[in-house]
Enzyme design. Structure first.
Site, PDB file in Angstrom:
ATOM      1  N   ARG A   1      45.334   9.042   6.255  1.00  0.00           N
ATOM      2  CA  ARG A   1      44.508  10.005   6.978  1.00  0.00           C
ATOM      3  C   ARG A   1      45.401  10.826   7.887  1.00  0.00           C
ATOM      4  O   ARG A   1      46.436  10.353   8.342  1.00  0.00           O
ATOM      5  CB  ARG A   1      43.477   9.275   7.868  1.00  0.00           C
ATOM      6  CG  ARG A   1      42.509   8.384   7.140  1.00  0.00           C
ATOM      7  CD  ARG A   1      41.469   7.830   8.106  1.00  0.00           C
ATOM      8  NE  ARG A   1      40.533   8.848   8.547  1.00  0.00           N
ATOM      9  CZ  ARG A   1      39.466   9.222   7.848  1.00  0.00           C
ATOM     10  NH1 ARG A   1      39.190   8.642   6.696  1.00  0.00           N
ATOM     11  NH2 ARG A   1      38.659  10.166   8.292  1.00  0.00           N
TER      12      ARG A   1
ATOM     13  N   HIS B   1      37.901  18.422  16.051  1.00  0.00           N
ATOM     14  CA  HIS B   1      36.909  17.787  16.900  1.00  0.00           C
ATOM     15  C   HIS B   1      37.395  18.054  18.324  1.00  0.00           C
ATOM     16  O   HIS B   1      38.411  18.677  18.547  1.00  0.00           O
ATOM     17  CB  HIS B   1      36.858  16.283  16.636  1.00  0.00           C
ATOM     18  CG  HIS B   1      36.380  15.949  15.254  1.00  0.00           C
ATOM     19  ND1 HIS B   1      35.064  16.080  14.876  1.00  0.00           N
ATOM     20  CD2 HIS B   1      37.043  15.498  14.154  1.00  0.00           C
ATOM     21  CE1 HIS B   1      34.943  15.711  13.607  1.00  0.00           C
ATOM     22  NE2 HIS B   1      36.121  15.358  13.149  1.00  0.00           N
TER      23      HIS B   1
ATOM     24  N   CYS C   1      35.131  19.626  10.176  1.00  0.00           N
ATOM     25  CA  CYS C   1      35.603  18.516   9.342  1.00  0.00           C
ATOM     26  C   CYS C   1      34.680  18.260   8.128  1.00  0.00           C
ATOM     27  O   CYS C   1      34.687  19.052   7.191  1.00  0.00           O
ATOM     28  CB  CYS C   1      35.797  17.290  10.222  1.00  0.00           C
ATOM     29  SG  CYS C   1      36.975  16.127   9.544  1.00  0.00           S
TER      30      CYS C   1
END
Ligand code: GLN
Length: 234
Positions: free
Chosen positions: A130, A194, A95
């Site tokens: 997002r 993640h 990320c």
């Protein structure tokens, strides 16, 4: 002969969203199965990073504030990080870390943070939005599927000499439009996963571990060790 992997945990105190440190714990877990020693060291602000001192690097994700601090310091490590990558040493960047290895990142406020251009992707701002949720991709070369969780505002577009880690089956990936997720250049993998990625995807973790061993010990045949490893996760 005894084998070892020395890990640099880049900015591990600032860039560690959703426990990205788990990638190192998982590397230790698989290395132990085959008697390989793993040592790791956080390399953070104003600390020296020497490519020759490490065999593997992990660069986690972070929020925009931490990322802006890291962006400045990263320029001081640029030369050695590029050397590390060009020597085919494996690096897993997640990320924010992935974004910073590219040309630039535009944060949620519209500020443009320079990356180190070790890879050719670039990351633009997503307006007031997002990408958050579970993600599933398929790696074109191996056919393996990887599971993860993404949470990013940046939208990344791949550049020259890099190919995606996988094709998006579920979720958003690099930019939500072109169906790509992550970027691979030499033995460096950037990804939005993640989870951490190596904990949820044992096949990926083992692949990266042997990249480190084969790069460090080019005259050793690791076939037998590869057969010994018991892969957990998906
Ligand atoms: N700050 C970056 C973004 O929002 C990276 C986030 C992260 O590492 N999870 O895109």
């Amino acid at each position: 002969m005894s084998f070892s992997i020395r890990v640099a945990h880049l900015y591990g105190d600032l860039m560690n969203t959703y426990g990205d440190i788990g990638n190192i714990l998982v590397l230790q877990f698989y290395a132990k199965q085959i008697g390989v020693t793993v040592t790791s060291k956080v390399v953070s602000l104003e600390e020296d990073f020497q490519a020759d001192a490490y065999d593997f690097a992990v660069f986690g994700g972070g929020q925009d504030f931490e990322q802006s601090i890291v962006a400045k310091d990263l320029q001081t490590k640029k030369k050695e990080l590029i050397k590390f990558i060009e020597q085919n040493k494996p690096l897993v960047a997640v990320c924010g870390g992935y974004q910073m290895l590219g040309k630039y990142y535009v944060d949620a406020e519209g500020r443009k943070l320079p990356g180190i251009s070790a890879m050719n992707h670039y990351t633009e701002q997503q307006h007031e939005h997002r990408f958050i949720g579970d993600i599933l991709i398929k790696n074109a070369a191996t056919g393996q599927e990887y599971h993860g969780f993404e949470n990013h505002q940046g939208v990344t577009y791949l550049g020259k000499n890099e190919h995606p880690l996988g094709k998006v089956l579920k979720g958003y990936g690099n930019n939500g439009t072109d169906g790509t997720e992550g970027a691979v250049y030499k033995n460096t993998t950037g990804t939005y996963f993640h989870g951490p990625i190596m904990a949820r995807n044992g096949n990926f973790a083992v692949h990266m571990m042997f990249q480190a061993l084969e790069t460090k010990y080019p005259d050793t045949d690791f076939t037998e060790m590869k057969n010994q490893v018991q892969i957990s996760g998906y």
